[in-house]
Motif scaffolding. Sequence first.
Motif, PDB file in Angstrom:
ATOM      1  N   ARG A 344      62.280 -68.491 107.918  1.00 56.56           N
ATOM      2  CA  ARG A 344      61.507 -67.406 108.535  1.00 56.56           C
ATOM      3  C   ARG A 344      61.463 -66.140 107.687  1.00 56.56           C
ATOM      4  NH1 ARG A 344      64.060 -66.455 114.219  1.00 56.56           N
ATOM      5  NH2 ARG A 344      65.936 -67.188 113.177  1.00 56.56           N
ATOM      6  N   LEU A 345      62.302 -66.059 106.665  1.00 55.30           N
ATOM      7  CA  LEU A 345      62.392 -64.808 105.916  1.00 55.30           C
ATOM      8  C   LEU A 345      61.076 -64.385 105.269  1.00 55.30           C
ATOM      9  CD1 LEU A 345      65.934 -64.956 104.273  1.00 55.30           C
ATOM     10  CD2 LEU A 345      65.203 -63.737 106.332  1.00 55.30           C
ATOM     11  N   PRO A 346      60.332 -65.288 104.600  1.00 59.82           N
ATOM     12  CA  PRO A 346      59.072 -64.829 103.994  1.00 59.82           C
ATOM     13  C   PRO A 346      58.121 -64.209 105.022  1.00 59.82           C
ATOM     14  CG  PRO A 346      59.693 -66.953 103.085  1.00 59.82           C
ATOM     15  CD  PRO A 346      60.635 -66.687 104.226  1.00 59.82           C
ATOM     16  N   ARG A 347      57.998 -64.847 106.186  1.00 58.05           N
ATOM     17  CA  ARG A 347      57.114 -64.279 107.214  1.00 58.05           C
ATOM     18  C   ARG A 347      57.617 -62.933 107.691  1.00 58.05           C
ATOM     19  NH1 ARG A 347      57.398 -64.543 112.893  1.00 58.05           N
ATOM     20  NH2 ARG A 347      58.741 -66.368 112.937  1.00 58.05           N
ATOM     21  N   LEU A 348      58.925 -62.823 107.922  1.00 58.40           N
ATOM     22  CA  LEU A 348      59.477 -61.561 108.398  1.00 58.40           C
ATOM     23  C   LEU A 348      59.330 -60.457 107.356  1.00 58.40           C
ATOM     24  CD1 LEU A 348      62.656 -62.945 110.189  1.00 58.40           C
ATOM     25  CD2 LEU A 348      60.634 -61.975 111.263  1.00 58.40           C
ATOM     26  N   VAL A 349      59.488 -60.805 106.087  1.00 54.71           N
ATOM     27  CA  VAL A 349      59.280 -59.802 105.029  1.00 54.71           C
ATOM     28  C   VAL A 349      57.849 -59.292 105.081  1.00 54.71           C
ATOM     29  CG1 VAL A 349      59.121 -59.461 102.536  1.00 54.71           C
ATOM     30  CG2 VAL A 349      61.109 -60.627 103.506  1.00 54.71           C
ATOM     31  N   SER A 355      54.460 -53.413 108.614  1.00 54.79           N
ATOM     32  CA  SER A 355      54.734 -52.393 109.632  1.00 54.79           C
ATOM     33  C   SER A 355      55.133 -51.055 109.014  1.00 54.79           C
ATOM     34  CB  SER A 355      55.836 -52.882 110.584  1.00 54.79           C
ATOM     35  OG  SER A 355      57.088 -52.938 109.929  1.00 54.79           O
ATOM     36  N   VAL A 356      55.751 -51.075 107.833  1.00 55.38           N
ATOM     37  CA  VAL A 356      56.145 -49.815 107.184  1.00 55.38           C
ATOM     38  C   VAL A 356      55.151 -49.391 106.104  1.00 55.38           C
ATOM     39  CG1 VAL A 356      58.591 -50.154 107.654  1.00 55.38           C
ATOM     40  CG2 VAL A 356      57.636 -51.046 105.523  1.00 55.38           C
ATOM     41  N   GLY A 357      54.102 -50.198 105.913  1.00 55.80           N
ATOM     42  CA  GLY A 357      53.050 -49.829 104.976  1.00 55.80           C
ATOM     43  C   GLY A 357      53.469 -49.849 103.526  1.00 55.80           C
ATOM     44  N   LYS A 358      54.298 -50.823 103.154  1.00 55.92           N
ATOM     45  CA  LYS A 358      54.754 -50.909 101.768  1.00 55.92           C
ATOM     46  C   LYS A 358      54.395 -52.276 101.196  1.00 55.92           C
ATOM     47  CE  LYS A 358      58.733 -47.858 102.553  1.00 55.92           C
ATOM     48  NZ  LYS A 358      60.204 -47.752 102.559  1.00 55.92           N
ATOM     49  N   PRO A 359      53.621 -52.325 100.125  1.00 52.59           N
ATOM     50  CA  PRO A 359      53.334 -53.620  99.490  1.00 52.59           C
ATOM     51  C   PRO A 359      54.589 -54.155  98.807  1.00 52.59           C
ATOM     52  CG  PRO A 359      52.433 -51.836  98.166  1.00 52.59           C
ATOM     53  CD  PRO A 359      52.957 -51.204  99.424  1.00 52.59           C
ATOM     54  N   LEU A 391      63.621 -52.890 102.880  1.00 54.88           N
ATOM     55  CA  LEU A 391      62.200 -52.619 103.098  1.00 54.88           C
ATOM     56  C   LEU A 391      61.968 -51.246 103.704  1.00 54.88           C
ATOM     57  CD1 LEU A 391      61.053 -56.095 104.464  1.00 54.88           C
ATOM     58  CD2 LEU A 391      60.455 -55.086 102.275  1.00 54.88           C
ATOM     59  N   ASP A 392      62.838 -50.834 104.619  1.00 51.74           N
ATOM     60  CA  ASP A 392      62.599 -49.585 105.323  1.00 51.74           C
ATOM     61  C   ASP A 392      63.007 -48.368 104.501  1.00 51.74           C
ATOM     62  OD1 ASP A 392      61.725 -48.070 107.429  1.00 51.74           O
ATOM     63  OD2 ASP A 392      63.590 -48.191 108.545  1.00 51.74           O
ATOM     64  N   HIS A 393      64.164 -48.451 103.842  1.00 53.05           N
ATOM     65  CA  HIS A 393      64.678 -47.256 103.163  1.00 53.05           C
ATOM     66  C   HIS A 393      65.059 -47.480 101.700  1.00 53.05           C
ATOM     67  CE1 HIS A 393      64.656 -44.799 106.743  1.00 53.05           C
ATOM     68  NE2 HIS A 393      65.226 -45.785 107.400  1.00 53.05           N
ATOM     69  N   ASP A 397      57.338 -46.194  98.979  1.00 56.38           N
ATOM     70  CA  ASP A 397      55.955 -46.579  99.250  1.00 56.38           C
ATOM     71  C   ASP A 397      55.174 -46.585  97.932  1.00 56.38           C
ATOM     72  OD1 ASP A 397      55.301 -43.906  98.629  1.00 56.38           O
ATOM     73  OD2 ASP A 397      55.397 -43.305 100.722  1.00 56.38           O
ATOM     74  N   GLY A 398      53.950 -47.122  97.996  1.00 61.56           N
ATOM     75  CA  GLY A 398      53.151 -47.293  96.787  1.00 61.56           C
ATOM     76  C   GLY A 398      52.930 -46.019  95.992  1.00 61.56           C
ATOM     77  N   PRO A 399      52.464 -44.921  96.603  1.00 55.91           N
ATOM     78  CA  PRO A 399      52.233 -43.689  95.837  1.00 55.91           C
ATOM     79  C   PRO A 399      53.497 -43.142  95.183  1.00 55.91           C
ATOM     80  CG  PRO A 399      51.066 -43.604  97.937  1.00 55.91           C
ATOM     81  CD  PRO A 399      51.938 -44.816  97.982  1.00 55.91           C
ATOM     82  N   THR A 400      54.618 -43.207  95.908  1.00 54.16           N
ATOM     83  CA  THR A 400      55.879 -42.707  95.338  1.00 54.16           C
ATOM     84  C   THR A 400      56.282 -43.526  94.125  1.00 54.16           C
ATOM     85  OG1 THR A 400      56.605 -41.952  97.525  1.00 54.16           O
ATOM     86  CG2 THR A 400      58.295 -42.204  95.824  1.00 54.16           C
ATOM     87  N   ARG A 401      56.113 -44.840  94.208  1.00 52.89           N
ATOM     88  CA  ARG A 401      56.460 -45.708  93.078  1.00 52.89           C
ATOM     89  C   ARG A 401      55.549 -45.412  91.888  1.00 52.89           C
ATOM     90  NH1 ARG A 401      59.619 -50.142  94.005  1.00 52.89           N
ATOM     91  NH2 ARG A 401      58.524 -51.315  92.390  1.00 52.89           N
ATOM     92  N   ALA A 402      54.257 -45.244  92.175  1.00 53.12           N
ATOM     93  CA  ALA A 402      53.317 -44.969  91.083  1.00 53.12           C
ATOM     94  C   ALA A 402      53.642 -43.649  90.397  1.00 53.12           C
ATOM     95  CB  ALA A 402      51.890 -44.953  91.635  1.00 53.12           C
ATOM     96  N   ALA A 403      54.112 -42.676  91.169  1.00 55.31           N
ATOM     97  CA  ALA A 403      54.424 -41.360  90.608  1.00 55.31           C
ATOM     98  C   ALA A 403      55.579 -41.408  89.619  1.00 55.31           C
ATOM     99  CB  ALA A 403      54.730 -40.371  91.730  1.00 55.31           C
TER     100      ALA A 403
END
Length: 651
Positions: A344-349, A355-359, A391-393, A397-403
């Motif tokens: 179930r881990l891949p689906r839960l990931v 839900s947290v908006g992180k690719p 995943l949560d902390h 998120d995408g913009p922060t990583r890109a920065a």
Amino acid sequence: MMDELLTQFLIEGRELVAEAEADLVRLASQPNDRAALDGAFRAIHTLKGSVGLFDMGSIERLLHAAEDALAAARRDGSSLDVSVLEALVGSVDETDRAIDELERDGRLSPDAGARVERWLARLGANATNDTGGTDGAQRVGETGFPPWATALGTRARAASVELGDQSLTAFRYTPDADCFFRGDDPLGVAAAVPDLIHLDLLPVATVASLDGYEPFACVTILEGLSRAPLDTVRQAFRLVPDQINLVTLDIISDEQGYMTAGAVRGGRTVRVDGARLDTLANEVGELVVTANALAHAARQAERADPALAAVLRGVQADLDRLSGRLHQSVSQLRRVPLAPSLRRLPRLVRDIAASVGKPVTFALHGHATEVDKQIADAIFEPLLHLIRNALDHGLEDGPTRAAVGKLAEGQLTITITRAGDEVVITVSDDGAGMDPDRIRARAVARGMIPAEEADELSDSQALRLILAPGFSTAATVTEISGRGVGMDAVQSAIERLQGRIEISSVLGSGSRFALHIPLDAITTKLLIVRAGRDRYGVPLDQIVETARIAAADIHAVGQGRACVLRERTVPLFDLSGLLGVEALGGDVARLVVTEAAGEAVALRVDGFESRIDALVRDGQGLLGVLPGVAGTALLGDGTVLLVLDLPELVG
């Protein structure tokens, strides 16, 4: 019978989900992988037949559409479009959710139909569930097997019928209600089918109440399997052609032993109730205790009758050898792949990341590694908690990583390896990492440790503070998790498995949690040590090394004591003092070196005795709450040995 079918379906349905998902993931990276395409088709085809046995019509429609998409790719030799592949993965995830709902609630949730429609729309499908019986050969790769044929195959397998690699004819004979008045004998007709290997008698869908019951009406359906060709079986029913449905089942095992005819498996595997394996493991542990007792008897006999003692030692050696082989066999028997527990881990990931908006790109390596079933049963929850935290902390998120010059998609990886007698499960991410200074400050602010003590902690020791109950560095608590919230539960779960956690992190680059768990959960290797005049057991996997040094080489450091081992200063405790017993002392100090908070710690003991394999039982009553006590073991002389948990004792 339905309960038995449901139990079997919950097991095999989840295995098929995991297979389909693994093959679809391979197709995402290798679009022309024909084996992966065929594997995904087989798994979804079989899964579709299985769900037809239960009230899962919407899921059956969804799987039918997924099967059609895969069948088209197989037929045309084309690769799957990215959007179709995403819809296929989503369809398998939806099936996985439905299986969970069926197990938990006995039915699908009210919104299951709406969820299915969304995936059907993405597949571009409007599939109908046309899987009724057919009077002809129905083979793999066409429209699928009718539910009654799949159910028949599952019941036959449950009755230990050998279904191997072969072509079978399944029949469903529904006699006319007035057949007895014409002198028909439905049971005799079915029993006369050539090469009959299985026959079931089932009630019709509805039977009249007792008030209106007609005792001379036939209310029975006869379903069976034969090795004879379809035409031969049809000939047996030549007098009732309108009352018979026939299906040819091509049973073909793939490399995992799965069959294409519904959720039917080959005869190579025997499923054993886990409770029976647990009982067998306990008996093996008791046998080891008995072997230890015989060794004790031989030592006692030595004084009175050396010849008898020699005989006893010979018998004990034979018993040790035999019990060792039995122990190894039972340990192997209890080992199962981790894949079903982690399916179930891949689906839960994917769900949590959405839900947290992180690719996030998730990778799971080594899931075929076999471990003791106790580990497989218990490892999911601690891993899920680590994933939620990452995943949560942990991941930005995408913009922060890109920065900061990172890829927009975060990387989350679970790697499972064997290392000697341990299995090592590593959860790593390439997120923001953990700041030891921030952890120290948080621990001081919460009153967990004084500021002076926090300043003395190394970075690795500071990271382990997140395992303390209630610790968190999260600014806000979310529904998913906070980095550190509940990490004491992860620690407790791993300690119950006699394991340990290693934590490492690089600020700005990510974190890594390595769970080290013993492979063998039946017996534990112990070193018996003395503290004062009492004996205690110490698990060998908690011992880094043993040493002897001169007592004069132990020095006072601050308010504690330390010694130098291998050119490094190691804090030292007296085991007798920790346990509240009188130490024997002496000019030579015997040391057991363990690890606590990631650092070496030495314990002075009053003596070393033998190493034994013992069945360690969890502490009960007062022993269950005593700090530093892992459980008890029974010695050969009948003495109950307290087994210590050294990291907890010195932590």
